[in-house]
Write an enzyme that holds these catalytic residues in place. Structure first.
Site, short mmCIF file in Angstrom:
data_model
loop_
_atom_site.label_atom_id
_atom_site.label_comp_id
_atom_site.label_asym_id
_atom_site.label_seq_id
_atom_site.Cartn_x
_atom_site.Cartn_y
_atom_site.Cartn_z
N GLY A 81 -40.08 44.36 27.16
CA GLY A 81 -40.76 44.84 25.88
C GLY A 81 -42.29 44.52 25.85
N ASP B 29 -33.28 42.06 30.20
CA ASP B 29 -33.47 43.15 29.31
C ASP B 29 -32.32 44.22 29.50
OD1 ASP B 29 -36.46 43.73 27.62
OD2 ASP B 29 -34.92 45.48 27.76
N TYR C 102 -32.89 46.15 10.28
CA TYR C 102 -33.71 44.85 11.05
C TYR C 102 -33.91 43.86 10.35
CZ TYR C 102 -38.10 43.64 13.57
OH TYR C 102 -39.27 42.90 14.46
N LEU D 197 -36.76 37.52 22.35
CA LEU D 197 -37.36 38.50 21.91
C LEU D 197 -36.62 39.53 21.85
CD1 LEU D 197 -39.63 36.42 23.16
CD2 LEU D 197 -41.26 37.96 22.54
N THR E 243 -48.25 42.88 15.46
CA THR E 243 -49.21 42.57 16.83
C THR E 243 -49.34 43.74 17.51
OG1 THR E 243 -48.22 40.36 16.52
CG2 THR E 243 -48.88 41.21 18.93
P1 NAD Z 1 -39.95 45.91 22.19
O1 NAD Z 1 -39.28 46.83 21.71
O2 NAD Z 1 -41.51 46.20 22.93
O3 NAD Z 1 -39.35 44.87 22.91
C1 NAD Z 1 -38.00 44.38 22.65
C2 NAD Z 1 -37.34 44.49 23.81
O4 NAD Z 1 -35.95 44.11 23.70
C3 NAD Z 1 -37.05 45.89 24.45
O5 NAD Z 1 -37.49 45.60 26.23
C4 NAD Z 1 -35.75 46.29 24.71
O6 NAD Z 1 -35.42 46.94 25.52
C5 NAD Z 1 -35.06 44.73 24.39
N1 NAD Z 1 -33.79 44.59 23.93
C6 NAD Z 1 -33.43 45.38 23.03
N2 NAD Z 1 -32.00 45.27 22.67
C7 NAD Z 1 -31.46 44.32 23.63
C8 NAD Z 1 -30.20 43.96 24.18
N3 NAD Z 1 -28.99 44.11 23.27
N4 NAD Z 1 -30.20 43.36 25.15
C9 NAD Z 1 -31.43 42.98 25.99
N5 NAD Z 1 -32.51 43.58 25.77
C10 NAD Z 1 -32.77 44.08 24.74
O7 NAD Z 1 -40.59 44.97 21.06
P2 NAD Z 1 -42.01 44.07 20.73
O8 NAD Z 1 -42.94 44.69 19.80
O9 NAD Z 1 -42.13 43.52 22.18
O10 NAD Z 1 -41.18 42.86 19.96
C11 NAD Z 1 -40.68 41.88 20.59
C12 NAD Z 1 -40.01 40.93 19.50
O11 NAD Z 1 -41.16 40.49 18.69
C13 NAD Z 1 -38.85 41.54 18.81
O12 NAD Z 1 -37.67 40.57 18.51
C14 NAD Z 1 -39.43 41.97 17.41
O13 NAD Z 1 -38.46 41.75 16.34
C15 NAD Z 1 -40.60 40.73 17.43
N6 NAD Z 1 -41.75 41.12 16.48
C16 NAD Z 1 -42.68 41.98 16.70
C17 NAD Z 1 -43.54 42.41 15.97
C18 NAD Z 1 -44.67 43.29 16.60
O14 NAD Z 1 -45.69 43.47 15.65
N7 NAD Z 1 -44.72 43.62 17.92
C19 NAD Z 1 -43.62 42.08 14.98
C20 NAD Z 1 -42.64 41.04 14.28
C21 NAD Z 1 -41.73 40.63 15.22
#
Ligand code: NAD
Ligand code: UDP
Length: 313
Positions: free
Chosen positions: A10, A31, A145, A73, A175
């Site tokens: 991700g 992932d 979520y 994550l 972020t």
């Molecule tokens: P993203 O969607 O780019 O990355 C999440 C990753 O998790 C993806 O690669 C996805 O394929 C993987 N994934 C989902 N379900 C899965 C499963 N069952 N098994 C294995 N892998 C799985 O999102 P991101 O922006 O990189 O966010 C990463 C983490 O940070 C998340 O947990 C999100 O809730 C948290 N977060 C992000 C933000 C932000 O602004 N980006 C804000 C708050 C929280």
């Protein structure tokens, strides 16, 4: 040290792996590509110490060897993504978190949960401190979520309390940075791609709702510091610079020199009106605060989007 990073393909996960490898650690990324991309890991595959396992963490984990730190994550994060995958989102927050906690427990490893400011829902307290319990609609469209993450936090605290595990909970605020998907619907890629293509910039609602944006390298630094701290209760990680979405649209137009017009679309249901982290705790406990300015971060993100190869299909 050996780190397991779930959600490695991700946006944030791939930057985190890069940072850990640069420090000389061994990293196993996990992932299932639900919302991530193999491209995000391209640069890592040549790195010594990096291994990748394609696996859905809602299923029990295979044997990945002894681990020192497990970082979770894995979860869709963009509203467009989690609205498209509501059941998968609840399952990865609950069953996925359970499997990763169990793995960490078996190996006496530390565990870090990437939680979210969405735990505060549409907050009635502003700015949000970690002591605020939140204002969440448990049955609205975003609940898949919010409640998944609230359950994941509760489960993490239960493993800490019941088994004395060394756990950490990061409440991550909005972020942004390179490797966000151009089409994931989040406001930073949406406004940037619209501005760069000269298309109308789609402000939802009146645009008076606020957010606070943190650049990804700052966030990753906060996650790493938190994972090495003895703080067991949630810690906010985000940039406290708050602005309305209309101000943000104007900022993007100015930064890209775009002549795009601003158009208004309906506000999605339960879209939080205000969001800004109080990062007093992160400053005190982790000695952390964001260092990259919004404009610097946006310029780096624009460079990344401008350099993306057009898709072959
Ligand atoms: P993203 O969607 O780019 O990355 C999440 C990753 O998790 C993806 O690669 C996805 O394929 C993987 N994934 C989902 N379900 C899965 C499963 N069952 N098994 C294995 N892998 C799985 O999102 P991101 O922006 O990189 O966010 C990463 C983490 O940070 C998340 O947990 C999100 O809730 C948290 N977060 C992000 C933000 C932000 O602004 N980006 C804000 C708050 C929280
Ligand atoms: N938003 C917007 N136009 C868009 C995408 C999002 O005005 O094209 C708004 C959205 O309504 C929200 C804010 O920008 O108020 C941040 O949305 P995002 O999806 O990035 O993340 P959220 O903070 O809602 O999880």
């Amino acid at each position: 040290m050996h780190y397991l990073v779930a959600g490695a393909a991700g946006f944030i996960g791939s930057h985190l792996c890069e940072r850990l490898l640069a420090e000389g650690h061994r990293v196993t990324g996990i992932d299932n590509y639900l919302t991530g991309k193999a491209d995000n890991l391209e640069a890592l595959h040549g790195s010594e110490g990096f291994a990748f396992v394609e696996h859905d963490v809602t299923r029990p984990l295979p044997d990945l060897g002894a681990a020192d730190v497990v970082m979770n994550l894995a979860s869709p994060a963009s509203p467009r993504d989690y609205l498209a995958y509501p059941v998968e989102t609840l399952r990865v927050g609950s069953e996925g978190t359970l499997h990763l906690l169990e793995y960490a427990r078996r190996h006496h490893a530390r565990f870090l949960l990437a939680s979210t400011s969405e735990c505060y829902g549409d907050p009635l307290e502003h700015p949000q401190r970690e002591t605020y319990w939140g204002h969440v609609n448990p049955v609205g469209p975003r609940s898949c979520y919010d409640e998944a993450k609230r359950y994941a936090e509760a489960l993490t605290m239960a493993f800490h309390r019941a088994y004395g595990m060394r756990t950490n909970i990061a409440r991550i605020f909005n972020t942004f940075g390179p490797r966000m998907k151009l089409d994931d619907g989040r406001v930073v890629p949406a406004f940037l791609s619209q501005a760069l293509r000269g298309e109308p910039i789609t402000v939802f609602g009146t645009g008076e709702q606020t957010r606070s944006f943190c650049y990804v390298s700052d966030l990753v630094d906060g996650l790493v510091r938190l994972s090495r701290s003895e703080e067991r209760m949630p810690v906010n990680l985000g940039n406290p610079l708050e602005m309305t979405m209309l101000e943000f649209a104007e900022r993007i137009k100015a930064l890209t020199g775009s002549t795009s017009e601003i158009v208004y679309h309906p506000l999605p249901e339960d879209d939080p009106q205000r969001r800004r982290p109080d990062i007093t705790k992160a400053r005190e406990v982790l000695g952390w605060e964001p260092l990259v300015s919004l404009d610097q971060g946006l310029r780096l993100t624009v460079e990344y989007f401008a350099g993306l190869k057009p898709r072959a299909d």
